[in-house]
Structures are given as C-alpha cells and as structure tokens.
Write an enzyme that holds these catalytic residues in place. Structure first.
Site, short mmCIF file in Angstrom:
data_model
loop_
_atom_site.label_atom_id
_atom_site.label_comp_id
_atom_site.label_asym_id
_atom_site.label_seq_id
_atom_site.Cartn_x
_atom_site.Cartn_y
_atom_site.Cartn_z
N THR A 188 0.87 -0.92 0.06
CA THR A 188 0.46 0.06 -0.14
C THR A 188 0.72 1.25 -0.07
OG1 THR A 188 0.17 0.46 2.81
CG2 THR A 188 -1.68 -1.43 1.37
N GLU A 333 -5.66 -3.69 0.41
CA GLU A 333 -5.93 -5.03 1.05
C GLU A 333 -7.56 -5.76 0.54
OE1 GLU A 333 -5.32 -1.93 1.44
OE2 GLU A 333 -4.72 -1.51 3.26
N LYS A 444 -5.64 12.25 -1.69
CA LYS A 444 -6.20 11.49 -3.22
C LYS A 444 -5.92 11.83 -4.41
CE LYS A 444 -6.27 6.98 -3.36
NZ LYS A 444 -7.19 6.18 -3.46
N TRP A 449 -1.84 7.96 -3.74
CA TRP A 449 -2.32 8.82 -2.29
C TRP A 449 -0.96 10.12 -1.77
CZ3 TRP A 449 -6.17 7.18 0.77
CH2 TRP A 449 -6.36 5.85 0.73
#
Ligand code: AMP
Length: 549
Positions: A188, A333, A444, A449
């Site tokens: 991530t 995830e 975002k 991110w």
C-alpha cells in the site's frame, strides 16, 4: 461429517495452465503508440516457461520474491504467469513511488530479481545500489542496461536470456505446497510511515479471479477483450489479467501510452469490451472525446474506482458516448474488489441511478459492517454512518512482516478478524455501500495517495515555519490536490516559492503542494491535534486567501 469431495488446490498455476492450453488462441496485445505487438496465450505459455527456466538459472528455487518494475505490457503478463506458477512470489513495484519508498519496499520484501522495463532504467538507476537483496536485474527491450552496471546486481538482457532458455517447464501443482501460500505482493502507499505489504495467496487470487468473471463483478468472459489501464503494480490491475486468463478473454495493454489522445485511438481501433481505470483517467478521456469524438461504444463494462466517481462523468459518458461506467470500490488489501455498482433489476430509474452512483454492492464473498468510534456495530439501514469493516477470503488478515527489518504492521487496521478500511459511509439492507468520508485525511491525487502528515512534517522542517497543516482540496483534473496552511515563526519571513523549493528534493514532484496560505494558527481539536475538518470548512467557505501556482 467430512465431505467426500476432492481437495484440489486453487492456484495461479491452474489458471495459467488452463489459459495457455484450452484458450491457447487468446491474445495479449501491447500498444506501442501506433499499433500493437501480439502474442497468443499459447505463446504466453511457452514464454512463461522460458522465464521460469531463466529465473531458476538465476537461483530462484522456492518462494523468493521477484520484483516487476514494468508498465502494463506483455512482459508484465509473462511475470504474472510464470513467477507464482513456479512457486516464487511476484512483487509488483510501483514505479511512481518516491525513491526512498521504492528502496524500502524492495528491501522489505527482499526481492532477489527485478524485471525492469527498458524505458524505466532511469528510475531504477539512482536507487539500485540501495536495494540490498537484489542480485539480478533483467532489462526488457527499449533501453540501455549499462546505466545499471556496477551497483551490486548482475544486469541481463531479458530477451537474450529468454532466447537461450528452454520453452519446457513443468508448472505442476506440486510446486505449490499450500494454496494459502503467497503468490504475489503489493505494498500500500504509506499514508503514515512506510508502505505496508499485502501478500495475496494462490487461493485468494483464484477466488478473486472468479469474481472478476462474474456478472456481479467485471462480467468478463471468453470473446471479450479487456483493457487494463489500472497499473499492474496497483492492486494487481484489479485482478483483470488473471480473470482474463481464467476465461480466455483477450488482454489489451496500454504500456506507457496512458494519455487521453492515444487511449482514445487505442479504444477506437482495438475495440475492447471491458476496461478498468481510476476516475482521473476516464475524466481526461471524456474531456478529450467531447472535443475529438471517436466511436468508443464498443466498451460494455467500464469499471471506475480507486476514488469516488463523479456522477456527472457517468452521465457524460452515457449520454454523449454511449458508454456505461460502473462504479466500484476496492482496496489493495481487498485484492482489490470490494463492491461493484450494478443495480438490481426491478427498480425505478431513480432507484437504479442511486445504486449506480453509490460505491456498489458487496459481493457474497465480502462481508461488511459499520462500526462507530467506540467500536459498536451500527445498523445497515442506509442511514447510520460508520467506519466500514470487511472480511472475506480475498481480504488481508495482516500485513507482511519482515523479521530482519523494522516495519509497521498496521495492527490497528485489523480487529477480531475484520479489516478496518478507514473509509466511512453507509450500508443499505440490500448491501450497497456509499462512502461519505475518509477516516484519515489522506489526499487522493490522480488515483494515488499523498500523505498530508508527511508533507506537514517536511514543511515544518523549515526553520521559518512554526506549524503546517495540509488538506486535500477539490481539483477538476486530479480529484484532489494538497493545500498547505502555514503558520510562520514570529519575525520569520519566507515566501511560498521558497517553501516549495525547500520541499523540492524532499518529496516527489507530483506531491508538491501548489496551493498555499499563511494562517495565524492551525485549528486544533480538544486533545490538541490539528483539526482539518475546520480547515476544510474554512476553505470551502472561501475564508482562506489561497495562493496557487
Ligand atoms: P488503494 O489501496 O490505493 O486502492 O486505496 C484504497 C482506498 O481508495 C479506499 O480505502 C478508499 O478510500 C479509496 N477508494 C477506492 N475506491 C473508491 C470509490 N469508488 N469511491 C471512493 N473512494 C474509493
């Protein structure tokens, strides 16, 4: 009573063996900006065998990690096919990460080999010597690998090694001990601290691929051509490559030609049926098509997710270009399919539209619940707002831990077998999710991110700055861009452009805030934390005198 059924492991190898034999006529096409280079699934089988033999010859014997530093292209599909099927673990490296994070994730996953796109050598060269575990780099055509020499890894020409390798490799089921073993990894993007590793299992990928083929998912089937614009390093391109292999659908890969103009040409000439990308990509394409219309009505199932899709974009595509967008929500995830916005039959047009612009319906395999700040479960009544928690066979149960490195296990993300998504919203009794906010204040931008906390900490490293808070503000092109609100130290004097220059060598260029404001103080909560809700409200009310450059 035990069942009487066989226990056949669900593995990536099973998907690849099926695609490359039964669907050997299926195709992988990669755009070169003008036309496409193509291989059949039959050839993919042979080239995957060659790659597996190459990797064996370089010492990949078990579950070592093989990194891919590639665009969406044929070589990336070869890595998707070969690496997990031979029992190793594919680690898809995000080519857009800031160099320090790239080094961190490569060392954390302990990648032994990196397959580097010839066009991306310039991004790998500055950091390769810090990637402590990388012993070999395979360079695909289109670049000069000599820039990578002398940095502790052996540099090889991908096609030269492939040409010298046998096209026989037995991808037999015994190469995988357990369907629960890792097949592939994605990190991530770290919102606070370092990125966290999600290791997908063979089983989770297999089950998720079936969802990709399902009419409730991406509705992919044999005879379709799927255009994966979403990067293969971002949540496994939403599982599209494996779902396509599972059903024999053709794959169309855009390589590095992601801008609206070549994308429109590619769609108009290659006529894909299914596609997936973040709203920024579809928004740019819509603006381009409005000005330069070409026929893209071949697109049947266009999935848009990664950020909230503006309903106006869905309407624009539908009314002006006869293309129906399907809104979906997911996370790295979650492999990443979490919910897909297909409205149930039998609803009024208004009800149908309301379902379509929501984040969509959770599928059978993904259970969801809403939880309030105290951990109490809230009703799925379409009204109560809480943090979404999910569980299911393709949802992460933890982050990957490297015992040899300090890492952040993000343990606060997992509770009683549920993943805490950090997303806040409502759930209806018929399973539709609407996100209203994010629990965290991450920004975002263009589907990627930006950590507000990292920016704040860096700005506050400047000697003239007392405090800095960064919030995301709406941006028509990138969805959101950072706004930095800065409190100067008494008597200090610094300009916004000096602050921006100061950040220049500390944060990735695309993360640099272009919006700045000086404030007397950053609003605080009762426990002294920056209160960004208040800051956002002040910005929305036009109370901040923002300078933009
Ligand atoms: P990533 O792991 O980078 O894919 O980011 C996952 C996050 O993206 C989610 O937790 C959401 O905050 C956001 N996200 C994904 N899809 C949507 C969507 N359709 N609407 C709003 N936010 C979304």
């Amino acid at each position: 009573m035990r069942s009487t059924m066989q226990d056949a492991p669900l593995t990536v190898g099973r998907i690849v063996r099926y695609a490359t034999s039964v669907h050997s006529a299926g195709e992988v096409a990669t755009f070169d900006g003008e036309g496409c280079r193509r291989i059949s699934y039959g050839e993919l089988g042979k080239r995957s065998a060659r790659l597996a033999n190459v990797l064996r010859s370089l010492g990949i014997r078990g579950d070592e990690r093989v990194g891919s530093f590639l665009w969406n292209n044929t070589e990336h599909v070869e890595a998707y096919a070969a690496v997990p099927s031979m029992g190793a673990v594919l680690h898809t490296l995000n080519i857009r990460l800031f160099p320090e994070q790239l080094v961190y994730i490569t060392n954390h996953a302990a990648d032994q080999v990196v397959i580097c796109d010839g066009s991306l050598i310039g991004l790998l060269a500055p950091v390769l010597d810090q990637m402590k575990t990388v012993r070999h780099v395979l360079v695909t055509p289109g670049g000069d690998g000599s820039a990578l020499e002398g940095m502790g890894a052996d540099i090889h020409d991908y096609e030269e090694l492939m040409a010298g390798a046998s096209e026989d490799f037995d991808f037999h089921p015994g190469l995988i001990d357990d369907e629960r073993d890792a097949a592939a990894m994605c990190y991530t993007s770290g919102t606070t601290g370092n990125p966290k590793g999600v290791a997908y299992s063979h089983r989770s990928i297999y089950l998720h691929s079936m969802q990709g083929m399902s009419a409730e998912g991406f509705n992919l089937s044999q005879g379709d051509k799927v255009l994966a614009v979403v990067p293969m390093f971002h949540a496994m391109a939403w599982g599209l490559p494996y779902a396509a292999m599972m059903c024999g659908a053709d794959q169309l890969m855009p390589d590095r030609f992601l801008q609206a103009e070549p994308m429109a040409r590619l769609i108009a000439t290659e006529r894909p049926d299914v596609a997936g990308a973040v709203p920024t990509v579809w928004g740019a394409l819509l603006a381009h098509l409005d000005a330069n219309p070409v026929d893209v009505s071949c697109l049947r199932d266009v999935v848009v997710g990664g950020s909230a899709c503006p309903p106006s974009m869905m309407k624009g595509f539908e009314e002006r270009h006869s293309v129906r967008l399907i809104h979906a929500w997911g996370m790295t995830e979650l492999s990443p399919i979490g919910s897909v916005g297909r409205a149930p039959v039998g609803l009024s047009p208004e009800e149908t539209w309301a379902r379509r612009i929501s984040q969509g319906r959770l599928p059978c395999a993904v259970e969801g619940r809403l939880v309030d700040d105290d951990g109490a479960i809230m009703p799925n009544d379409g009204e109560a707002v809480g943090e979404l928690e999910v569980r299911g066979p393709w949802v992460a149960a933890s982050y990957y831990h490297n015992p040899d490195m300090p890492d952040d296990l993000g343990e606060e993300k997992f509770r009683d077998g549920w993943l805490r998504t950090g997303d806040v919203g409502t759930l209806t009794p018929d399973g539709f999710l609407t996100l209203t906010d994010r629990a965290k204040d991450v920004i975002k931008s263009g589907g990627e991110w930006i950590s507000s906390v990292d920016l704040e900490n860096t700005i506050m490293g400047h000697p003239a700055v007392a405090e800095a808070a960064v919030i995301g503000i709406p941006d028509p092109k990138w969805d959101e861009r950072p706004l930095a609100a800065v409190v100067l130290r008494p008597e200090a004097n610094v300009s916004f452009s000096e602050l921006r220059d100061y950040l220049g060598d500390k944060v990735a260029k695309w993360q640099l805030p272009e919006n700045w404001v000086f404030v007397a103080e950053v609003p605080k909560t009762s426990v002294g934390k920056f209160d960004k809700k208040v800051l956002r409200a002040r910005h929305a009310a036009g109370e901040l005198d923002v300078t933009t450059f």
